[in-house]
Write a protein that holds these residues in place. Structure first.
Motif, PDB file in Angstrom:
ATOM      1  N   ARG A 194       0.998  -1.211  -0.007  1.00 15.20           N
ATOM      2  CA  ARG A 194       0.121  -0.220   0.013  1.00 15.20           C
ATOM      3  C   ARG A 194       0.818   1.317  -0.055  1.00 15.20           C
ATOM      4  NH1 ARG A 194      -5.115   0.730   2.188  1.00 15.20           N
ATOM      5  NH2 ARG A 194      -5.505  -1.367   1.651  1.00 15.20           N
ATOM      6  N   LEU A 212       1.908   4.929   0.573  1.00 13.02           N
ATOM      7  CA  LEU A 212       1.366   6.068   1.500  1.00 13.02           C
ATOM      8  C   LEU A 212       2.062   7.086   1.419  1.00 13.02           C
ATOM      9  CD1 LEU A 212      -0.603   5.458   4.326  1.00 13.02           C
ATOM     10  CD2 LEU A 212       1.544   5.173   5.589  1.00 13.02           C
ATOM     11  N   ARG A 242       6.223   6.337   1.063  1.00  8.68           N
ATOM     12  CA  ARG A 242       6.640   4.961   1.621  1.00  8.68           C
ATOM     13  C   ARG A 242       5.577   4.136   1.251  1.00  8.68           C
ATOM     14  NH1 ARG A 242      10.285   7.968   2.270  1.00  8.68           N
ATOM     15  NH2 ARG A 242      11.564   8.510   4.347  1.00  8.68           N
ATOM     16  N   TYR A 243       6.207   2.818   1.416  1.00  3.98           N
ATOM     17  CA  TYR A 243       5.326   1.534   0.899  1.00  3.98           C
ATOM     18  C   TYR A 243       5.249   0.671   1.973  1.00  3.98           C
ATOM     19  CZ  TYR A 243       6.255   3.548  -3.731  1.00  3.98           C
ATOM     20  OH  TYR A 243       6.292   4.350  -4.779  1.00  3.98           O
ATOM     21  N   LEU A 244       3.999   0.594   2.464  1.00  2.00           N
ATOM     22  CA  LEU A 244       3.811  -0.376   3.408  1.00  2.00           C
ATOM     23  C   LEU A 244       3.309  -1.904   2.842  1.00  2.00           C
ATOM     24  CD1 LEU A 244       1.398   1.614   5.950  1.00  2.00           C
ATOM     25  CD2 LEU A 244       3.921   1.232   6.070  1.00  2.00           C
TER      26      LEU A 244
END
Lengths: 125, 219
Positions: free
Chosen positions: B25, B27, B214-216
């Motif tokens: 996801r 973000l 950022r990537y979760l």
């Protein structure tokens, strides 16, 4: 006509069930709950959830990566670095973790212009 | 036929619903900039002069830097600001803790602001030859030379502790701007370029937040 209508309604309900059950990324489990919390700016809750994942599964790349992002948000740089390094050790080719870590390093060393800053400056010139 | 269509619909819905699924996801999150210094440790900023490289005519660069950035240190950090020039002979002096310790012995809440500075000016020319448009164009083709005056402000800033001579911040900045007027003044250009450096300088000092991506991971 009645049978057809009943079949169509049943099919529609089944379809809706499947769409809501499967189509959205599964936010089940502690990792997913943490992502939901992060999306809603509940970072303490997110950190709690991902730490819980790591207590049960220390090899979880997702938990290490996500925890690193949360620590960055809170300005805990050393903790963030440790989590990124742990994630990269478990999955060195994970492109999302690599991207996050690169952005993290650029944030720590703002003396070097980032690609975006440089591109914006080049465009102005 | 209708029954067959209905039967066909079921696996299609199943495929559409369950096929794929994201692994991450994206973000957009406000992340503070890393600050190398603890602001509460200091109460006084001493501008001890900058080593000047090439300097454009019509500007006292040391004076302008001390005035502009001194006012910013006072405003943003609430520090007492003092201008106290010292003889800077070479760049090695910045990394000599004994030199800075000896300037004001016993001062433990003092921060020296120093470094290297350069304001350069150059003229750039380009030949313009606008290509003829495909459609009928009543205007003549433009030919000629476009001229721009380019000013570049380079600032390498050191923040040095007064008590032990340790460098707490060591950052390099360079900003450039082009002007159409060949008579553009150096002092005006400085006041166009200095605010850009100010923004970038104080971002880490004040730990200002910036929106970053950022990537979760979801699984």
């Amino acid at each position: 006509m009645t049978k057809t209508l009943a079949a169509a309604i049943a099919l529609a309900f089944l379809g809706m069930f499947l769409v809501f059950g499967c189509a959205r990324p599964r936010l089940t489990g502690q990792v997913g709950f943490g992502v939901w919390a992060a999306n809603n700016e509940l970072w303490e809750e997110a950190i709690f959830r991902w730490k819980k994942v790591l207590s049960q599964d220390p090899q979880s790349v997702a938990a290490h990566n996500n925890l690193a992002v949360a620590y960055e948000k809170k300005g805990l740089w050393e903790e963030a670095r440790k989590e990124y390094e742990a994630a990269l050790k478990l999955d060195p080719e994970n492109s999302w973790v690599k991207r996050n870590f690169k952005s993290f390093q650029e944030n720590l060393d703002p003396g070097k212009p980032s690609r975006k800053d440089k591109a914006a400056q080049d465009e102005k010139e | 036929m209708r029954r067959n269509s209905a039967l066909l619909l079921f696996p299609l819905i199943l495929l559409a619903a369950c096929g794929g699924g994201e692994a991450y996801r994206r973000l957009r999150v406000e992340i503070p900039s890393y600050s190398p210094l603890n602001l509460e440790e200091f109460e006084k900023a001493v501008f001890s002069g900058f080593l000047i490289g090439k300097e454009s005519a019509g500007i006292d660069l040391n004076k302008e830097i001390s005035e502009y950035f001194g006012a910013e240190f006072k405003r943003k950090l609430q520090y007492q600001v003092v201008v106290q020039p010292v003889a800077l002979e070479s760049e090695e002096l910045f990394r000599n803790p004994d030199f800075w310790k000896s300037l004001a012995p016993g001062s433990d809440r003092l921060l020296y602001v120093t470094g290297k500075a350069e304001l350069t000016q150059e003229m750039r020319k380009a030949v313009i030859d606008k290509a003829k448009a495909d459609i009928e164009d009543p205007f003549e083709r433009q030919k000629g030379i476009a001229q721009r005056t380019l000013f570049s402000l380079s600032l390498h800033i050191y923040l040095i502790r007064g008590d032990n001579g340790e460098i707490v911040l060591d950052r390099d900045f360079k900003e450039t701007k082009a002007y159409i007027s060949p008579k553009q003044r150096a002092d005006f250009a400085f006041y166009d370029l200095a605010p850009r450096i100010r923004t970038k300088l104080f971002r880490p000092i004040l730990s200002e937040e910036r929106i970053q991506e950022r990537y979760l991971l979801l699984k």
